[in-house]
Motif scaffolding. Structure first.
Motif, short mmCIF file in Angstrom:
data_model
loop_
_atom_site.label_atom_id
_atom_site.label_comp_id
_atom_site.label_asym_id
_atom_site.label_seq_id
_atom_site.Cartn_x
_atom_site.Cartn_y
_atom_site.Cartn_z
N LYS B 133 0.85 -1.20 0.00
CA LYS B 133 0.00 0.00 0.00
C LYS B 133 0.89 1.25 0.00
O LYS B 133 1.90 1.29 0.70
N VAL B 134 0.48 2.26 -0.74
CA VAL B 134 1.28 3.46 -0.92
C VAL B 134 1.46 4.23 0.38
O VAL B 134 2.46 4.93 0.57
N GLU B 135 0.53 4.08 1.30
CA GLU B 135 0.65 4.80 2.59
C GLU B 135 1.92 4.39 3.32
O GLU B 135 2.40 5.11 4.19
N LYS B 136 2.47 3.25 2.95
CA LYS B 136 3.70 2.78 3.61
C LYS B 136 4.95 3.20 2.84
O LYS B 136 6.07 2.90 3.26
N TYR B 137 4.78 3.89 1.73
CA TYR B 137 5.93 4.33 0.92
C TYR B 137 6.60 5.54 1.57
O TYR B 137 5.95 6.34 2.24
#
Lengths: 385, 248
Positions: B133-137
């Motif tokens: 998930k991009v929130e973890k990028y």
């Protein structure tokens, strides 16, 4: 319109709803938890029937056996009511004010006379003697104000006219409702409103979604792709209709679990779900209006309550105990017609062809489409889609 | 002007009493990397937004591949890819889902989409994280993903609005290499930046914009040479009397 785009954006919106814990809670878990706790509180859980203590003052002048004594017997036979007789209104009011009973029914002096006139000439209202049954409620009890008026009205209607004809009768009750189902718990009376209640919170979700996408630049980003505004709006409408459908199924499962099991046909369920889906259009519309006037997503959360609360208080299960003026105001919110239709479908055994349902359908469809159109036009005016 | 990838003539954009873009004219040839340099608030993003069709100019004229930006927006949208200044990505989707979404918005076929997304994610070092998930990028990963989303449909003209802002030197180098590859592929790149060294390394032509006005337009080499200075930073100081930015 390219369906690939609509499908992709719809999928994105649904994924957002399922994956964002805050949205997931607000849209799906909150209504289910609410139904379960509300149901448990209002006698829907555990199978036991609530019993309401009701005082009756019989002022009827006819000598027993009279219509009044038969009415009293009918009230006593209703297992949901525990009837206590009072010799005068003063004593009854005293018990009511102390919370010993939850309602007082005053049988008027002309009660038997009125019914005799009605049964002598059932088709000639000019020969009837009118009478009014007064109902005093314990205003400090939510249960009494919510559940008792329809129950007593139902008993009275059944008593006066066994066939439930739509023609008027000379007997009136001061607080009226038309629920026809016997021995229902308070929860069951409120269950249809729960569907509407759950769906109303979509307003907040739509408003937050649009403002968030605006804040993080996603709307702008989508605008530089060949996606048209029609495709974008179609995806939003389809997404939220889908979410509303899932929500309605979950709420239905929850109310079913609590004990709300209306004996209606499959088409009635389809009609009920159709109402919820049409209603979701107005929620998208209100969400867009909120998103237009909100600068940030947190502002959208607060502002959305301007639309959520009137719909909630005027159009769901809490509406039955409102004042006459407020009841008039209810007619101006779409949720009222949805709840009314669901009540008719689930509790009154109405079908899609029943005039009340058709009228509700017309009111819901036209108002929801208007609100949606207004929301789209307003949003598009200030923030290009 | 007809053969230019981007042509701008006397472009003006006013927001009430503020003139964000003031009578700007320039031309970018196909296959060129053009750098629009200037401090924050100079008018770079406003210029990009006009060219992408997000804003209407107050006056003036601009074309993309000969198409009028005001009248032929739909044709232009198919030609351009835009990587905005902010990290515009959906945090609740995975990297690959973000890319596929934009592929679908450009109506790419499944095969093309899979092939192209895999190449781009590999090039920008995101293959291993594509299903997260991009929130973890990290911030740099989001910027790179944003770039992949802008290029998924293989656009002829690419607008990169401050693509390396806030990136660590290593990630910045990776983006620079990627931009050089775009040039090799014959793409036209419109780059806005306030990093002078970025413009020096990458751009064929540089325009310096300040307070909405395009104050000079030339190749980086000519700008340094004509102003008898060491680098573009000094060009800016010489022309405006100010530093382009505080410390990076």
């Amino acid at each position: 319109m390219i369906l690939q785009r609509v499908k992709a954006l719809t999928k994105k919106e649904v994924k957002k709803t399922v994956r964002d814990p805050a949205v997931l809670f607000m849209i799906f878990l909150f209504p289910v938890v609410f139904v379960l706790t509300f149901g448990a509180s209002f006698g829907g859980l555990g199978g036991s029937q609530p019993v309401y203590a009701v005082g009756v003052v019989n002022l009827d002048e006819a000598v027993p056996p009279s219509w009044a004594s038969v009415f009293l017997e009918t009230l006593s036979n209703t297992t949901i009511l525990h009837v206590q007789l009072y010799v005068n209104n003063q004593t009854a009011q005293s018990d009511l004010s102390q919370g010993n009973i939850q309602a007082v029914i005053i049988i008027p002096s002309t009660f038997s006379q009125s019914l005799t006139s009605y049964h002598t000439a059932p088709n000639d209202p000019s020969d009837w003697i009118n009478a009014t049954v007064s109902l005093y409620l314990d205003k400090g009890s939510v249960v009494a104000t919510q559940a008792l008026p329809p129950i007593i009205q139902n008993v009275l209607d059944t008593f006066v006219d066994q066939n439930h004809n739509t023609v008027p009768t000379p007997i009136r009750m001061q607080i009226a409702s038309l629920i026809e189902v016997k021995q229902l718990s308070a929860f069951e009376f409120m269950a249809p409103g729960m569907f509407t209640f759950a769906s109303i919170f979509l307003i907040m979700m739509v408003a937050q979604s649009f403002t968030q996408d605006r804040e993080n630049g996603m709307l702008k980003r989508i605008r530089v792709t060949p996606t048209t505004s029609t495709e974008f709006m179609a995806s939003q409408i389809v997404s939220y209709m889908l979410i509303a459908l899932i929500q309605a199924v979950l709420v239905f499962a929850a109310v079913h679990l609590i004990g709300f099991k209306p004996q209606v046909s499959v088409p009635a369920y389809f009609t009920a779900f159709a109402f919820v889906l049409i209603f979701s259009l107005s929620n998208v519309g209100f969400g867009l209006i909120t998103a237009t006037v909100s600068k940030t997503s947190s502002a959208a959360t607060g502002i959305s309550f301007l639309f959520v609360l009137p719909q909630l208080f005027l159009g769901t299960f809490v509406g039955s105990s409102l004042s006459p003026v407020t009841q008039l105001a209810c007619k101006f919110v779409p949720s009222y017609y949805v709840t009314d239709a669901l009540m008719s479908l689930f509790l009154r055994g109405a079908t899609i062809t029943t005039p009340t349902i058709l009228l509700d359908l017309f009111a819901v469809s036209s108002s929801c489409l208007l609100i949606l159109a207004f929301g789209i036009v307003l949003y598009a005016k200030y923030f290009k889609l | 002007m007809v053969n230019a990838a981007i042509a701008v003539e006397n472009l003006v954009k006013k927001f009430e009493d503020v003139t964000a873009v003031n009578n700007v004219s320039f031309q970018i040839e196909k296959g060129e990397i053009f750098g629009l340099l200037g401090p924050n608030g100079a008018g770079k993003t406003t210029a990009v937004n006009i060219l992408c069709g997000l804003l209407k100019p107050t006056s003036g004229y601009a074309t993309i591949n000969g198409y009028d930006v005001q009248k032929e927006g739909e044709k232009i949208k198919k030609l351009i890819g835009v990587c905005p200044q902010e990290n515009a990505v959906y945090p609740y989707l995975t990297g690959i889902e973000n890319v596929e979404l934009f592929g679908d918005l450009y109506a790419l076929g499944t095969e093309d989409l899979i092939k192209r997304s895999s190449v781009l994610l590999e090039k920008l070092g995101l293959s291993n994280d594509a299903r997260r998930k991009v929130e973890k990028y990290s911030g740099g990963m989001k910027r790179r993903l944003s770039l992949v989303m802008a290029l998924i449909h293989d656009p002829q003209i690419v607008f990169l609005d401050e693509p390396t802002v806030g990136m660590d030197p290593q990630s910045r180098r990776a983006i620079w290499d990627f931009m050089k590859d775009l040039k090799k592929e014959g793409k036209t790149v419109f780059l806005t930046t306030h990093y002078m060294e970025e413009a020096e390394v990458l751009c064929d032509q540089v325009g310096i914009i300040d307070q909405g006005r395009l104050i000079i337009l030339d190749t980086p080499e000519n700008l340094v040479l004509k102003n008898s200075v060491e680098n573009l930073e000094e060009v800016f100081i010489k022309l405006t009397g100010r530093k382009i930015r505080e410390e990076i």
